[in-house]
Motif scaffolding. Structure first.
Motif, mmCIF file in Angstrom:
data_model
loop_
_atom_site.group_PDB
_atom_site.id
_atom_site.type_symbol
_atom_site.label_atom_id
_atom_site.label_comp_id
_atom_site.label_asym_id
_atom_site.label_seq_id
_atom_site.Cartn_x
_atom_site.Cartn_y
_atom_site.Cartn_z
ATOM 1 N N ILE A 162 0.846 -1.188 0.000
ATOM 2 C CA ILE A 162 0.000 0.000 0.000
ATOM 3 C C ILE A 162 0.890 1.250 0.000
ATOM 4 O O ILE A 162 1.704 1.433 0.904
ATOM 5 N N PRO A 163 0.744 2.125 -0.990
ATOM 6 C CA PRO A 163 1.602 3.319 -1.038
ATOM 7 C C PRO A 163 1.117 4.381 -0.060
ATOM 8 O O PRO A 163 -0.071 4.406 0.316
ATOM 9 N N PRO A 164 1.982 5.290 0.360
ATOM 10 C CA PRO A 164 1.566 6.338 1.299
ATOM 11 C C PRO A 164 0.597 7.332 0.681
ATOM 12 O O PRO A 164 0.019 8.149 1.409
ATOM 13 N N THR A 165 0.409 7.268 -0.622
ATOM 14 C CA THR A 165 -0.558 8.143 -1.285
ATOM 15 C C THR A 165 -1.959 7.535 -1.332
ATOM 16 O O THR A 165 -2.891 8.170 -1.830
ATOM 17 N N ALA A 166 -2.119 6.309 -0.831
ATOM 18 C CA ALA A 166 -3.401 5.618 -0.926
ATOM 19 C C ALA A 166 -4.448 6.265 -0.023
ATOM 20 O O ALA A 166 -4.129 6.872 1.008
ATOM 21 N N LYS A 167 -5.699 6.102 -0.433
ATOM 22 C CA LYS A 167 -6.816 6.501 0.404
ATOM 23 C C LYS A 167 -7.381 5.240 1.044
ATOM 24 O O LYS A 167 -7.864 4.341 0.349
ATOM 25 N N VAL A 168 -7.284 5.192 2.369
ATOM 26 C CA VAL A 168 -7.636 4.000 3.133
ATOM 27 C C VAL A 168 -8.822 4.301 4.029
ATOM 28 O O VAL A 168 -8.876 5.360 4.671
ATOM 29 N N ALA A 169 -9.780 3.368 4.090
ATOM 30 C CA ALA A 169 -10.915 3.496 4.998
ATOM 31 C C ALA A 169 -10.921 2.317 5.962
ATOM 32 O O ALA A 169 -10.491 1.213 5.616
ATOM 33 N N VAL A 170 -11.413 2.557 7.162
ATOM 34 C CA VAL A 170 -11.488 1.532 8.197
ATOM 35 C C VAL A 170 -12.933 1.413 8.657
ATOM 36 O O VAL A 170 -13.545 2.409 9.067
ATOM 37 N N ILE A 171 -13.477 0.197 8.572
ATOM 38 C CA ILE A 171 -14.836 -0.068 9.052
ATOM 39 C C ILE A 171 -14.754 -0.573 10.485
ATOM 40 O O ILE A 171 -14.174 -1.626 10.740
ATOM 41 N N ALA A 224 -19.573 8.673 -1.225
ATOM 42 C CA ALA A 224 -18.180 8.225 -1.176
ATOM 43 C C ALA A 224 -17.830 7.281 -2.331
ATOM 44 O O ALA A 224 -16.772 6.647 -2.318
ATOM 45 N N ALA A 225 -18.695 7.180 -3.334
ATOM 46 C CA ALA A 225 -18.437 6.280 -4.469
ATOM 47 C C ALA A 225 -17.102 6.604 -5.128
ATOM 48 O O ALA A 225 -16.719 7.770 -5.270
ATOM 49 N N ASN A 226 -16.378 5.516 -5.477
ATOM 50 C CA ASN A 226 -15.136 5.655 -6.250
ATOM 51 C C ASN A 226 -14.064 6.453 -5.491
ATOM 52 O O ASN A 226 -13.308 7.203 -6.092
ATOM 53 N N ARG A 227 -13.983 6.261 -4.174
ATOM 54 C CA ARG A 227 -13.082 7.091 -3.368
ATOM 55 C C ARG A 227 -11.861 6.352 -2.836
ATOM 56 O O ARG A 227 -10.772 6.923 -2.754
ATOM 57 N N PHE A 228 -11.991 5.067 -2.455
ATOM 58 C CA PHE A 228 -10.952 4.422 -1.654
ATOM 59 C C PHE A 228 -10.147 3.381 -2.429
ATOM 60 O O PHE A 228 -10.680 2.651 -3.257
ATOM 61 N N ASP A 229 -8.861 3.315 -2.085
ATOM 62 C CA ASP A 229 -7.987 2.277 -2.637
ATOM 63 C C ASP A 229 -8.051 0.998 -1.796
ATOM 64 O O ASP A 229 -7.887 -0.101 -2.329
ATOM 65 N N LEU A 230 -8.264 1.161 -0.512
ATOM 66 C CA LEU A 230 -8.277 0.019 0.405
ATOM 67 C C LEU A 230 -9.295 0.284 1.511
ATOM 68 O O LEU A 230 -9.304 1.370 2.100
ATOM 69 N N ILE A 231 -10.135 -0.716 1.765
ATOM 70 C CA ILE A 231 -11.033 -0.679 2.917
ATOM 71 C C ILE A 231 -10.680 -1.853 3.821
ATOM 72 O O ILE A 231 -10.654 -3.003 3.382
ATOM 73 N N LEU A 232 -10.381 -1.557 5.084
ATOM 74 C CA LEU A 232 -10.105 -2.588 6.077
ATOM 75 C C LEU A 232 -11.368 -2.798 6.898
ATOM 76 O O LEU A 232 -11.811 -1.898 7.620
ATOM 77 N N ALA A 233 -11.957 -3.985 6.794
ATOM 78 C CA ALA A 233 -13.170 -4.324 7.539
ATOM 79 C C ALA A 233 -12.771 -5.040 8.820
ATOM 80 O O ALA A 233 -12.284 -6.172 8.780
ATOM 81 N N THR A 234 -12.963 -4.393 9.951
ATOM 82 C CA THR A 234 -12.522 -4.954 11.228
ATOM 83 C C THR A 234 -13.676 -5.490 12.072
ATOM 84 O O THR A 234 -13.456 -5.921 13.195
#
Length: 334
Positions: A162-171, A224-234
């Motif tokens: 994952i690059p530092p430029t990525a947009k990451v979301a956490v559930i 938020a459509a088409n926004r994130f590179d990675l979503i972490l579902a916790t």
């Protein structure tokens, strides 16, 4: 004999228990347990939710302690050295995964609490290869959860480059999520917290989120459509996963760290159209754990914990089961 706390039936109260660990193997170490975190997996194992628990059952796989004894062929650890032990207590060391450095994917790996006794005790045994030295500047009293919760959320950042430029979301802003926010922010990513709890929004920002999205509001999720590179579902509950998939960019990834027991209901066509991935991962290898600890030390990342004495183990388990713990619980022997 090792003194511990064990349950003798599914969901049973933990009671004082003693067992004979036998002779120390040549590649084993014995750790005097100072602190041990409680993970939701301990609850799942206590209730035999996964059908693999053996009783009497001694939970505990977020262990911090010191080396009390070591086998004849243990050269990388010293008596008295402070170390940590997580989900795995040993590996075969000969399979393709182990030889490739992916020890956490070893099919013959030994779990600290599956078929052996864990860290709700005065001491625990493990193969030296699964034990990782604790950096000097990490707080030993709160570091235990890093050996399960911490490495669980850190591992995908490494595995998927994952690059530092990525947009990451956490559930989910809980035991895993509050650590995921800290690691992703320190990694350099733009971080969004998904939460259904309004009272956690400000705390999510203080933990590292740049933005908070209220999942109770369908308009916010749609926006938020088409926004994130990675979503972490916790989380461990069933959600509308298709709504979250819609927030991924092309080639984005929905990655599972929590364990919903219900089958995933996912529409395949949007995944194909946007070349998205749905994936999951366990804890990391010993080398990745060591890297995670170094990263946590460098960026002052730490779990938020509540503390209980080891003899308060049943109170601590009830606190975790209530969902009110903030955010991890650690038991202390001293």
């Amino acid at each position: 004999m090792i003194k511990a706390y064990a349950a003798f039936e599914p969901g049973g109260k933990l009671q004082p228990f003693e067992y004979d660990p036998g002779l120390l193997g040549d590649h084993d170490v014995e750790i005097t347990v100072e602190h041990c975190g409680i993970c939701h997996s301990d609850l799942s194992m206590l209730h035999n939710d996964w059908g693999i628990t053996q009783y009497p059952f001694v939970p505990g796989h977020e262990i911090i302690g010191t080396i009390a004894a070591k086998g004849a062929h243990v050269y990388n650890l010293s008596i008295g050295q402070r170390v940590g032990l997580g989900w795995h207590a040993g590996y075969c060391m000969t399979c393709h995964s182990c030889l490739s450095g992916d020890h956490n994917l070893c099919a013959q790996s030994e779990s600290t609490i599956v078929g052996r006794h864990g860290g709700f005790s005065e001491a625990v045994r493990a193969k030296a290869a699964s034990v990782v030295a604790l950096p000097d500047n990490l707080d030993a009293q709160s570091a235990g959860p890093l050996f399960c919760g911490g490495i669980t959320v850190f591992n995908p950042l490494v595995q998927y480059n994952i690059p530092p430029t990525a947009k990451v979301a956490v559930i989910g802003i809980g035991g895993l999520g509050h650590l995921a926010l800290q690691f992703a922010r320190a990694w350099g990513c733009h971080v969004t917290a998904f939460t259904s709890s309004e009272d956690k929004q400000q705390e999510a920002l203080s933990l590292g989120a740049h933005a908070v999205l209220n999942t109770k509001n369908p308009e916010e999720l749609a926006a938020a459509a088409n926004r994130f590179d990675l979503i972490l579902a916790t989380v461990n509950v069933k959600l509308d996963w298709n709504a979250y998939l819609a927030t991924l960019r092309p080639k984005g990834r929905l990655h599972f760290l929590g364990v919903p027991l219900e089958p995933l209901d996912i529409n395949v066509f949007p995944m194909i159209a946007n070349q998205c991935d749905v994936s999951g991962s366990p804890v990391g290898s010993p080398a990745t754990i060591a890297t995670m600890l170094q990263f946590a030390e460098q960026h002052k990342i730490a779990p938020i914990v509540e503390s209980f004495r080891m003899d308060q183990v049943n109170e601590a388990l009830a606190r975790l089961a209530s969902g009110k713990a903030k955010y991890r619980i650690v038991l202390h022997n001293r």
